[in-house]
Structure formats: C-alpha cells, structure tokens
Design a protein around this motif. Structure first.
Motif, mmCIF file in Angstrom:
data_model
loop_
_atom_site.group_PDB
_atom_site.id
_atom_site.type_symbol
_atom_site.label_atom_id
_atom_site.label_comp_id
_atom_site.label_asym_id
_atom_site.label_seq_id
_atom_site.Cartn_x
_atom_site.Cartn_y
_atom_site.Cartn_z
ATOM 1 N N LYS A 149 0.850 -1.197 0.000
ATOM 2 C CA LYS A 149 0.000 0.000 0.000
ATOM 3 C C LYS A 149 0.880 1.239 0.000
ATOM 4 C CE LYS A 149 -3.482 -2.508 2.685
ATOM 5 N NZ LYS A 149 -4.155 -2.625 4.000
ATOM 6 N N ALA A 150 1.368 1.569 -1.175
ATOM 7 C CA ALA A 150 2.252 2.724 -1.334
ATOM 8 C C ALA A 150 2.313 3.073 -2.812
ATOM 9 C CB ALA A 150 3.644 2.416 -0.805
ATOM 10 N N LYS A 151 2.749 4.285 -3.108
ATOM 11 C CA LYS A 151 2.877 4.679 -4.514
ATOM 12 C C LYS A 151 4.094 4.042 -5.168
ATOM 13 C CE LYS A 151 0.330 8.978 -5.134
ATOM 14 N NZ LYS A 151 0.402 10.375 -5.602
ATOM 15 N N ALA A 152 5.108 3.728 -4.371
ATOM 16 C CA ALA A 152 6.316 3.135 -4.933
ATOM 17 C C ALA A 152 7.041 2.336 -3.864
ATOM 18 C CB ALA A 152 7.231 4.222 -5.486
ATOM 19 N N ALA A 153 7.758 1.306 -4.317
ATOM 20 C CA ALA A 153 8.531 0.474 -3.390
ATOM 21 C C ALA A 153 9.658 -0.203 -4.150
ATOM 22 C CB ALA A 153 7.637 -0.579 -2.736
ATOM 23 N N ILE A 154 10.723 -0.540 -3.406
ATOM 24 C CA ILE A 154 11.842 -1.248 -4.015
ATOM 25 C C ILE A 154 12.623 -1.959 -2.912
ATOM 26 C CG2 ILE A 154 13.494 0.663 -3.857
ATOM 27 C CD1 ILE A 154 14.504 -0.135 -6.669
ATOM 28 N N ILE A 155 13.235 -3.101 -3.276
ATOM 29 C CA ILE A 155 14.135 -3.839 -2.387
ATOM 30 C C ILE A 155 15.431 -4.074 -3.141
ATOM 31 C CG2 ILE A 155 14.502 -5.911 -0.998
ATOM 32 C CD1 ILE A 155 11.487 -6.468 -1.182
ATOM 33 N N ILE A 156 16.568 -3.807 -2.490
ATOM 34 C CA ILE A 156 17.846 -4.116 -3.109
ATOM 35 C C ILE A 156 18.758 -4.832 -2.110
ATOM 36 C CG2 ILE A 156 17.695 -2.119 -4.646
ATOM 37 C CD1 ILE A 156 19.937 -0.829 -2.945
ATOM 38 N N ASP A 157 19.715 -5.560 -2.647
ATOM 39 C CA ASP A 157 20.774 -6.150 -1.836
ATOM 40 C C ASP A 157 21.771 -5.047 -1.524
ATOM 41 O OD1 ASP A 157 22.711 -7.897 -0.718
ATOM 42 O OD2 ASP A 157 23.680 -8.057 -2.681
ATOM 43 N N ALA A 158 22.073 -4.839 -0.252
ATOM 44 C CA ALA A 158 22.924 -3.718 0.148
ATOM 45 C C ALA A 158 24.368 -3.899 -0.293
ATOM 46 C CB ALA A 158 22.866 -3.530 1.665
ATOM 47 N N ARG A 169 22.323 -8.238 4.269
ATOM 48 C CA ARG A 169 21.705 -6.929 4.481
ATOM 49 C C ARG A 169 20.886 -6.518 3.261
ATOM 50 N NH1 ARG A 169 22.073 -2.659 7.733
ATOM 51 N NH2 ARG A 169 23.848 -3.510 8.916
ATOM 52 N N PHE A 170 19.687 -6.011 3.540
ATOM 53 C CA PHE A 170 18.816 -5.484 2.496
ATOM 54 C C PHE A 170 18.535 -4.007 2.744
ATOM 55 C CE2 PHE A 170 17.567 -10.026 2.745
ATOM 56 C CZ PHE A 170 17.897 -10.405 1.463
ATOM 57 N N ILE A 171 18.201 -3.307 1.676
ATOM 58 C CA ILE A 171 17.716 -1.930 1.744
ATOM 59 C C ILE A 171 16.331 -1.914 1.117
ATOM 60 C CG2 ILE A 171 18.040 0.438 0.926
ATOM 61 C CD1 ILE A 171 21.063 -0.168 0.771
#
Length: 439
Positions: A36-45, A271-273
């Motif tokens: 529930k958001a306008k934008a999202a992302i997951i990356i490997d730190a 670790r994730f961001i």
C-alpha cells in the motif's frame, strides 16, 4: 444402494479435485506483493541487485529521506578534513526560530548564540530528523543553505541518482521555512526523488560511509536541552514497531510526500535496503516496510554460483603461440557469489569474457604465459526476470579467470623449425588442393 456408492464416490472425488485445481496458488502472483504505497523497491545492500520493485521510477516527494544526502555530504566533509566532529557551530537567529516547538516540525531545541558541536547537530538530524540542526550543518559546510543545495544536486548527479530534485537540505516544503528558503528556489517547492534514486542514495551512503549506522541505529537521543527524543524509525529496538535486524536508515513525511521510509536490516550477514514511498500513515509505512523485509529475508540469500577453480565448459584452455606448449589451462581465481532467489541456482549459467587485448587476431595468447596471469573474467547469464542492479555496473559481479599453469617461450631454434614446418605444410596443402582440382 450399494451399486450407487461407486458413482457417488466418483462425483465427490470430481468436486474435490476441481476445487483443488481452481484454488492452486498462482506462483507468479505470489511474487507480486500487495504493498500500500505509490512506490517500493528492495535491493541487496552489498551488490545493489534489485530484488523487487513497484513503480520505482516515478518522481515523488521524498521529505526527510533527503537528509540521507545531507548526511553523505557531512560524512564526506569529515573524511576530507574540511570539518570535524568537535567543531563548534554557533546558532543564528533563523536556525533558532526554525527549531521552535510551536512550528510543529521535527526538531530539537537550539538556543540562539549558543555553540553546539557538529556531532551534536548530526546526531539530532540523523536520529530525530531535526530540521533546524540540518540547516545549521548545511551552513557550516557551504556558507549558506542555498550553496549547500547546489552541492546536493552536484553530488546527486555524481552518484548518478537519475531522478532527483533538491531545493533544501531538510526535505521540508520551502513554505515551512519562515520565508527564508534557499535562494534560487521556489517558496512552494519540495525535494523529490524516485524510489530507485532513493535506494541508490542509501546504497552509496552505506557502502561509502558504513559508520552512518553507528548513529542511525540509536533508538533514543538524550540532547543537551534536557529532553530525550525517540528516533522516528520506530522499527529500531525497543520502539513501537521493532523488527529484528533493523538498524537504519531514514524516515520522512510531509503533506506532499506522504509517509516514507528507507530501511535497512541485516540477518546472518545478509543486508537489504528497502524504500517505501507515499503511504497514508506512520503505521502503514512500517507495516509495508515489514512486508518488504519479510519477503526479502524469506526468499533471497547469497549463494556461490561457481566455485574457486571453476573451469568454463565453453573453453577449458586457450591456444598459445610461440610457446613450448600450444595451449594453457584456465580457471576462476575466486568463487563467484551472488544474492539469488531461493531455488533458482540452476537458472544461472557461466559466461566467460576474455580480455581481447591479451589475444592476437587469431585468439591466441603469446608466450611466455605465467601461472596466475589474468586472461579475462567470469560472470553469469540468468534465465529469468532479471531486475538488474541499482547501479549500471553489473560487471562488478565477476571473478578473474587466470592461467593455471605457465607456458615458457620456445627458443629461437624451435620457432624457426616450426616456421619451416608450417611453410612446407602450407606448400603441400596448396599442391594437393591444386592437384585434386585437376581430377
């Protein structure tokens, strides 16, 4: 009645089986998160590999998450010796007024004419998102906030963030700055970034200045005004939405931006961001961040795709000219590891890239070749939906391919005899081809 039982069982079995078939979870849909958001992302730190994204390139209000860039510039100035942690900063009238609790902005109380250290102001900014302290730091580094905003945009371009627009150091709307917004900016303007740009900023911040977490992970700040201020990152230990492993990074909220959060968490050295933008409440931004982190930790992990000493099937040896041997064996110098989705290791295939500068026009190495000489690198090809990396430097996921043995240069006599032999072999081939043409 007994004759009808088999038919009844068949009917029941049909309905059970039909219900099972039509209710099998959609595997593809399972990877589409209901965020529930306008934008999202997951990356490997570690590598910047993108693991999930949703509307990651729309330019949106970023609010106080833009303070990550201010943190970057402060830490950079510290490292370069342009400022120091114990340097004194005297609070001017504007910064004092901006810190007033009556404005309803996130702040710590700053007294006009009193001197605070850079470290005190930095902690207030990083832990409690103190806006007036942020402006004070901007003025220390660049003289005026207007000059600092120029530095922000220059650094954002240098880091290749892509989608960004900075008009102040804090992330406030300029209209909240008591008619003293940075020169050259509009009074109603506000900082903007895409989720991808925000994640890339966090990636650079963590990798260039990992000590940022020493402050970001502090749950509560005891300031010299006698008050204790909670970190706005309520997913830290002992706060309302505590989540195992979370130790950063920056929240943000304005009417324009909604409630945003750039989080980072670590478990078992992974670790994730995550970035969540424009949710409707503080509760929602933390709940949605938890979904992103849950998904990342449950579905991804670092795996060794190719071991040290891996020999590419496509080319186990390279031809060598002018050597005592006519070929040399090759293999990877180190293992190649990558963050991948669970169960997908078989979708990764080895890709050998040779250094063409070390090969002649016939694709040969020229002797002498020493054991350990780098002849190229090994990377990978992925048979799946690859979201790429937060940076464009995909070549960073590679390992050197080296010669595993030495090939000495042949002496002049051997080279001469080979030349003579090659001459006569070529001559003979020419003759046989010509004679064969007669018949």
């Amino acid at each position: 009645m007994k004759r009808k039982q088999p038919l009844l069982l068949v009917i029941i079995a049909f309905f059970v089986l039909s219900n099972f078939i039509y209710n099998v979870p959609n595997i593809e849909a399972a990877t589409k998160l209901d965020i529930k958001a306008k934008a999202a992302i997951i990356i490997d730190a570690k590598t910047g590999k993108v693991l999930y994204e949703d509307n990651a390139d729309e330019l949106l209000g970023v609010a106080s998450m833009s303070k990550m860039l201010t943190e970057y510039l402060v830490l950079e100035a510290i490292h370069e010796g342009r400022i120091s942690w114990d340097q004194k900063v005297t609070i001017n009238e504007f910064v004092h007024k901006l810190s007033s609790p009556y404005l309803g902005l996130s702040n710590v109380g700053l007294t006009q004419g009193e001197a605070y250290t850079v470290k005190e102001l930095y902690q207030a900014m990083a832990i409690h998102s103190a806006n007036a302290a942020t402006v004070a730091l901007a003025e220390v580094i660049a003289g005026t906030e207007g000059n600092f905003v120029k530095l922000m945009n220059e650094k954002a371009a240098e880091l290749e963030l892509g989608d960004f627009h900075f008009v102040n150091s804090t992330g406030l709307n300029n209209s909240d700055m008591l008619d003293n917004h940075p020169e050259g900016t509009d009074i109603n303007d506000e900082n903007k970034m895409s989720a991808r740009a925000t994640a890339k900023l966090a990636y650079h911040l963590l990798n260039d200045f990992p000590e940022v977490l020493d402050t970001a992970k502090i749950s509560r700040l005891k300031f010299r005004d006698g008050r204790t201020y909670n970190n706005f990152n309520w997913m830290l230990p002992e706060l309302t939405f505590e989540y195992e492993g979370v130790d950063g990074l920056k929240t943000g909220s304005t009417n324009f931006a909604g409630y945003c959060f750039t989080a980072t968490a670590v478990k078992s050295n992974q670790r994730f961001i995550t970035v969540i933008m424009n949710t409707k409440s503080q509760i929602e931004r933390f709940n949605e961040t938890a979904k992103l982190l849950d998904y990342a930790f449950a579905n991804f992990g670092e795996d060794t795709l190719f071991e040290k000493g891996f020999v590419p099937e496509s080319k186990k040896t390279l031809p060598v000219t002018k050597g005592k041997d006519d070929s040399v064996k090759i293999a990877t110098k180190d293992p190649l590891s990558l963050i991948i989705k669970n169960g997908e290791k078989d979708k990764y295939k080895a890709k050998l890239v040779l250094n063409k500068k070390k090969l002649n026009e016939d694709g040969q190495l020229t002797a002498p070749v020493k054991e350990g000489d780098v002849v190229g690198y090994l990377t990978y090809e992925y048979d799946g939906d690859d979201l790429g990396f937060i940076t464009d430097k995909e070549s960073t996921v590679k390992v050197d391919v080296v010669a595993t043995e030495s090939v000495e240069k042949a002496n002049w006599f051997v080279l001469m005899m080979r030349g003579i032999g090659n001459f006569f072999a070529s001559l003979w081939n020419g003759i046989t081809t010509t004679v064969g043409g007669w018949f």
